[in-house]
Design an enzyme around this catalytic site. Structure first.
Site: not given
Ligand code: R5P
Length: 299
Positions: A37, A39, A96, A168, A191, A226-227
């Site tokens: 399950d 856990e 983040r 950024d 950014k 992507g950055t």
């Protein structure tokens, strides 16, 4: 009896093994299972009544499972009267989310801090936190935030015209400190993030001169890639001769390999704070090890 014993969660056993060998400290056995399950159940098999232990566990993908496993290991050790329990978290996931970007948002990094402290850990050792503010959420225990940027200094091309780039605004402090250390000019890429759509960013401008220079992008984490790739295209448009990147944490997802390997990035350096699946590695990627850095801190 050993002076200290190490334990490892399931997230990065290879790094834990390397740290154990470096320190010549034993790795204790843990029986960690997951029920059908979902856990988790954790049992410390051998601890020989150690007074000090360090538990090595990165909160990488799946972050929630590894966080829960770490908390359970902490609780199990605490019940065996271990006095000093260091949580060695090479990659501290959720960092983040260190503030509420919009009204109503949870400050997830703070919740993680509460959980780790409640599990009984008396100290945290981590590497390149997304932001120093995350350490402030640990009200009751010290946080040692190591930096892997010394590894980056060793890979900088010699005798070249280099600029250090922050991809950024959030990474500016880190890049600025590093640029000062290696005595190179600092460049900033602006950014913008669309908060309504996850993993959606747009780079809008470059501040600083990159013409005919080797641009070295410094970041804490790569997830989608992507950055880095957007910043790379912009730097090349602005005349950069070559772009390389260093990021401490390779928090890759399945598409990252293709995005990075097909990009104009010359080379990408990451570390082993997160275990990278074999199928997600590629020829332009070099993985450096944080073993010595962490072993020294534990010592
Ligand atoms: C963001 O603030 C971080 O420092 C990284 O730049 C970001 O998490 C990288 O994510 P991605 O690779 O998905 O662009």
């Amino acid at each position: 009896m050993a002076i200290m014993k190490l334990f490892a969660g399931s997230s990065n056993p290879k790094l834990a093994q390397k740290i154990s060998e470096k320190l010549t400290l034993p790795l204790g056995q843990i029986d960690s299972i997951r029920f059908a399950d979902g856990e988790a159940r954790v049992r410390i098999i051998d601890n020989d009544s150690e007074e000090k232990v360090a538990v090595i566990q990165s909160l990488s993908n799946p972050a929630d499972s590894y966080l829960m496993e770490l908390a359970l290991i902490g609780d199990a050790l605490k019940s065996q009267d271990v006095e000093k329990m260091i949580a060695v978290i090479p990659y501290l996931g959720y960092s983040r989310q260190d503030r509420s970007h919009r009204p109503g948002e949870a400050i997830s990094a703070r919740v993680v801090a509460k959980l780790i402290q409640a599990a009984g850990f008396t100290k945290v050792i981590t590497v390149d936190l997304h932001s120093e503010s995350v350490a402030g959420f640990y009200h009751h225990i010290p946080v040692v935030n190591l930096t892997a940027l010394s590894l980056c200094a060793s890979i900088l091309p010699k005798g070249e015209d280099i600029v250090i780039v922050s991809p950024d605004a959030g990474g500016m402090k880190r890049a600025q400190k590093f640029a000062q250390e290696v005595d190179c000019p600092l460049v900033f890429v602006e950014k913008k993030r669309d908060l309504a759509k996850i993993h959606t960013t747009k780079v809008v401008r470059v501040v600083g001169d990159v013409k005919e220079k080797i641009a070295v992008i410094i970041d804490d984490t790569i997830t989608s890639g992507g950055t880095l790739v957007q910043a790379t295209f912009l730097l090349i448009q602005h005349g950069a001769k070559k772009v390389i990147a260093f990021a401490t944490h390779a928090d890759f997802v399945s598409a990252t390999r293709t995005i990075l390997s097909e990009s104009p990035l010359e080379r990408i350096y990451v570390t082993d704070t997160i275990a990278i699946k074999k199928e997600w590695q590629f020829s332009k990627l070099t993985v450096l090890s944080v073993t010595d850095l962490i072993a020294q801190a534990i010592k």
